[in-house]
Design a protein around this motif. Structure first.
Motif, PDB file in Angstrom:
ATOM      1  N   ASP A 127      38.175  44.353  30.433  1.00 22.43           N
ATOM      2  CA  ASP A 127      38.954  45.333  29.663  1.00 22.43           C
ATOM      3  C   ASP A 127      38.291  46.703  29.678  1.00 22.43           C
ATOM      4  O   ASP A 127      38.973  47.729  29.740  1.00 22.43           O
ATOM      5  CB  ASP A 127      39.127  44.863  28.216  1.00 22.43           C
ATOM      6  N   VAL A 145      32.999  33.390  29.644  1.00 23.98           N
ATOM      7  CA  VAL A 145      34.373  33.780  29.971  1.00 23.98           C
ATOM      8  C   VAL A 145      34.852  34.873  29.011  1.00 23.98           C
ATOM      9  O   VAL A 145      35.441  35.879  29.440  1.00 23.98           O
ATOM     10  CB  VAL A 145      35.315  32.560  29.948  1.00 23.98           C
ATOM     11  N   GLU A 146      34.582  34.702  27.725  1.00 21.26           N
ATOM     12  CA  GLU A 146      34.987  35.714  26.742  1.00 21.26           C
ATOM     13  C   GLU A 146      34.276  37.041  26.991  1.00 21.26           C
ATOM     14  O   GLU A 146      34.887  38.117  26.895  1.00 21.26           O
ATOM     15  CB  GLU A 146      34.706  35.204  25.336  1.00 21.26           C
ATOM     16  N   ASP A 189      35.832  38.683  29.997  1.00 20.29           N
ATOM     17  CA  ASP A 189      37.133  39.261  29.638  1.00 20.29           C
ATOM     18  C   ASP A 189      36.961  40.614  28.958  1.00 20.29           C
ATOM     19  O   ASP A 189      37.697  41.562  29.251  1.00 20.29           O
ATOM     20  CB  ASP A 189      37.913  38.315  28.728  1.00 20.29           C
ATOM     21  N   GLN A 190      35.993  40.722  28.072  1.00 16.39           N
ATOM     22  CA  GLN A 190      35.734  41.995  27.391  1.00 16.39           C
ATOM     23  C   GLN A 190      35.278  43.061  28.384  1.00 16.39           C
ATOM     24  O   GLN A 190      35.694  44.225  28.302  1.00 16.39           O
ATOM     25  CB  GLN A 190      34.676  41.810  26.304  1.00 16.39           C
TER      26      GLN A 190
END
Length: 73
Positions: free
Chosen positions: A39, A31-32, A35-36
């Motif tokens: 972006d 998930v992290e 997210d990156q």
């Protein structure tokens, strides 16, 4: 098509991160990472990393469908 030797060389740096999540920790790492990527890539479907976003999204969705039933409503 890449040879097995070429594939192995390219895969090694990603093998520890691009995994099928089997627990909360590996799920959260994906998930992290997603997210990156969101972006960085945004809505650009032509971005070189857009297909990686698709793969991560599928892995995350599969984990959520199996382990987080309240999201299925």
């Amino acid at each position: 098509m890449l040879s097995i030797a070429e594939t192995q060389k390219l895969w090694q740096p990603l093998a520890h991160r691009l995994v099928i999540p089997r627990d909360e920790a590996s799920y959260q790492q994906l998930v992290e990472w997603l997210d990156q990527l969101i972006d960085e890539v945004g809505e650009d479907e032509q971005h070189p990393l857009a297909s990686l976003m698709d793969i991560l999204g599928i892995l995350i969705e599969n984990y959520e469908n199996e382990h987080i039933p309240e999201l299925q409503g």
